[in-house]
Design an enzyme around this catalytic site. Structure first.
Site, PDB file in Angstrom:
ATOM      1  N   ASP A 138       0.907  -1.128   0.119  1.00 19.37           N
ATOM      2  CA  ASP A 138       0.071  -0.106  -0.038  1.00 19.37           C
ATOM      3  C   ASP A 138       0.848   1.175  -0.071  1.00 19.37           C
ATOM      4  O   ASP A 138       0.474   2.193   0.943  1.00 19.37           O
ATOM      5  CB  ASP A 138      -1.083   0.111   1.415  1.00 19.37           C
ATOM      6  N   GLU A 154     -11.527  -0.109  -3.027  1.00 23.63           N
ATOM      7  CA  GLU A 154     -10.886   0.346  -2.042  1.00 23.63           C
ATOM      8  C   GLU A 154      -9.655   1.195  -2.384  1.00 23.63           C
ATOM      9  O   GLU A 154      -9.545   1.608  -3.503  1.00 23.63           O
ATOM     10  CB  GLU A 154     -10.453  -0.898  -0.867  1.00 23.63           C
TER      11      GLU A 154
END
Ligand code: FUB
Length: 448
Positions: A35, A210
């Site tokens: 991420d 997301e």
């Protein structure tokens, strides 16, 4: 109209070449990272990734994401990265449930002399935002911390994957996801919402979305996000005229991973006039996709503002200095046959990879090696040759200038073999071509 002088064009071209950097993927190999949120602060790029850790009894849930802290990394050239160490730990955040190990995807932004680090986790006290993930902030004077966490999470924010954007008029926005992608204005203090959260329209309605990441370019607001259109996540984007939408689906930035890593999560960055996509894959943990590793590849826009699909590479970005170890297993391209890449040590995958050439005419291309002003006379190759093998090293193309002819003697163990070399000056792609029947593994090459 005055004519542009050739010398000026050359200077601009040299500037562009000098500033178009191409690191090898994955670019962090001392731990698992995912991420990646990349930001330019001053003259460096800072990457704030999640930190996956392997399961051990008493720490998190087996076969799931286990994350207890964050590190920050920085680089001046996107090739040489510094790990500045741990900046936030779940046990130091007053509101986080200490046994949750759920410090998922973060983001960081600079405003009014302070660095604001946003991160999701599971609250111990559910009286603020209820049960389930929420998002908090830690504040620092420097991009590397120390970051001081706020006592409570941001009110009215339920979800994961925070992303912050500051518009040209100074208004800051917080984005996050929980099934949908949400957005809200932030107050000037960057710690509280200034508006009610809204679900961003009109993003795809089917399949998980997301990891929002919003940026603006030439008046267009780009909402980018991982989305499960088929079976696993791919990176998509939608565009709009307003930071809170509505947005219109505009395309795929990166297809689903060929090897099936279920998640992807990214950020985009313009550094020295080149755009980059930071994302993750599970290179260091091919059999378990919840121990991930961050990557970078170059990203390009079309003239109409659309984004060209990014094809993931092992070579990544940046120039490789000829006088430092060149990890040719992170190649740009290889022949269809006669090449096998494997871990150097399967009991410690963080040691990296080796490449095996096992037939005549097998070849490897490795882009963008910087030979500098040369003076190079020697090449050293760390190798194990199961039998005698002859390799040619050429510049730019398979029939390009010969740099060295490497005749390896059979060796049962890893060995550093030296050969004479005559290298060109400046930046060149390297070609390695197998000229004999062979079974040779190479760890790295280095010029002197
Ligand atoms: O890293 C944990 C979660 O996996 C992130 O929050 C999601 O975006 C996905 O990458």
């Amino acid at each position: 109209m005055s004519k542009i002088k050739p010398a000026r064009i050359l200077m601009v071209l040299l500037f562009l070449i000098a500033n178009t950097v191409f690191a090898q993927n994955p670019f962090i190999t001392n731990q698992y990272t995912a991420d990646p949120s990349a930001r330019v602060f001053g003259d460096r790029v800072y990457v704030y990734p999640s930190h996956d850790i392997p399961y051990s009894p008493g720490k998190g849930r087996e076969n799931w994401f286990i994350m207890e802290d964050y590190h920050v990394f920085s680089s001046k050239n996107l090739v040489d990265w510094t790990d500045h160490g741990m900046i936030v730990h779940q046990n130091k955040v007053p509101w986080v449930k200490s046994e949750s190990y759920s410090m998922w995807a973060p983001d960081c932004i600079f405003r009014n002399g302070k660095y604001y680090f946003y991160f999701p986790s599971t609250p111990a006290d559910t009286s603020v935002n209820g049960k389930g993930f929420t998002i908090g902030v830690a504040v620092a004077d420097k991009p590397t911390g120390p970051f001081i966490p706020q006592a409570t999470p941001i009110k009215k924010v339920k979800g994961i994957d925070p992303n912050v954007f500051i518009d040209k008029d100074g208004q800051a926005y917080l984005y996050w996801s929980q099934g949908h992608i949400y957005g809200a204005k932030l107050k000037d203090n960057m710690l509280e919402l200034a508006s009610e959260p809204v679900i961003l329209q009109d993003l795809p309605t089917k399949g998980l979305k997301e990891g929002p990441y919003l940026f603006e370019r030439s008046g267009i607001y780009y909402m980018t996000y991982p989305h499960v259109e088929n079976k696993i996540e791919r990176l998509e984007y939608a565009i709009g005229n307003n930071p809170l939408g509505p947005f219109k689906f505009a395309g795929v930035i990166m297809d689903e991973s060929a090897t099936g890593c279920w998640t992807n999560h990214h950020s985009l960055l313009n550094f020295k006039n080149q755009w980059y996509l930071f994302y993750h894959h599970n290179d260091l943990s091919p059999k378990f996709d919840k121990n991930r590793s961050v990557r970078i590849d170059s990203l390009f826009f079309n003239a109409d503002g659309t984004i060209r699909k990014v094809i993931p590479t092992l070579r990544g970005v940046g120039l490789s200095n000829a006088r430092e170890m060149i990890q040719i297993d992170r190649y740009s391209q290889v022949s269809d046959q006669g090449i096998v890449v494997d871990f150097l040590d399967t009991t410690n995958r963080m040691k990296g990879w080796k490449i095996n050439l096992n037939q005549k005419d097998a070849w490897i291309r490795y882009n963008s090696v910087d030979f500098g002003k040369s003076g190079i006379t020697k090449i050293i190759a760390r190798n194990i040759a199961e039998r005698e093998a002859v390799l040619e090293l050429r510049a730019d193309k398979p029939g390009g200038p010969l740099i060295s002819r490497l005749v390896f003697k059979q060796t049962g163990n890893w060995k550093e073999s030296s050969f004479t070399a005559k290298a060109p000056t400046g930046v060149h792609d390297l070609y390695l071509i197998m000229k004999s029947p062979a079974d040779i593994s190479i760890d790295w090459l280095r010029f002197e």
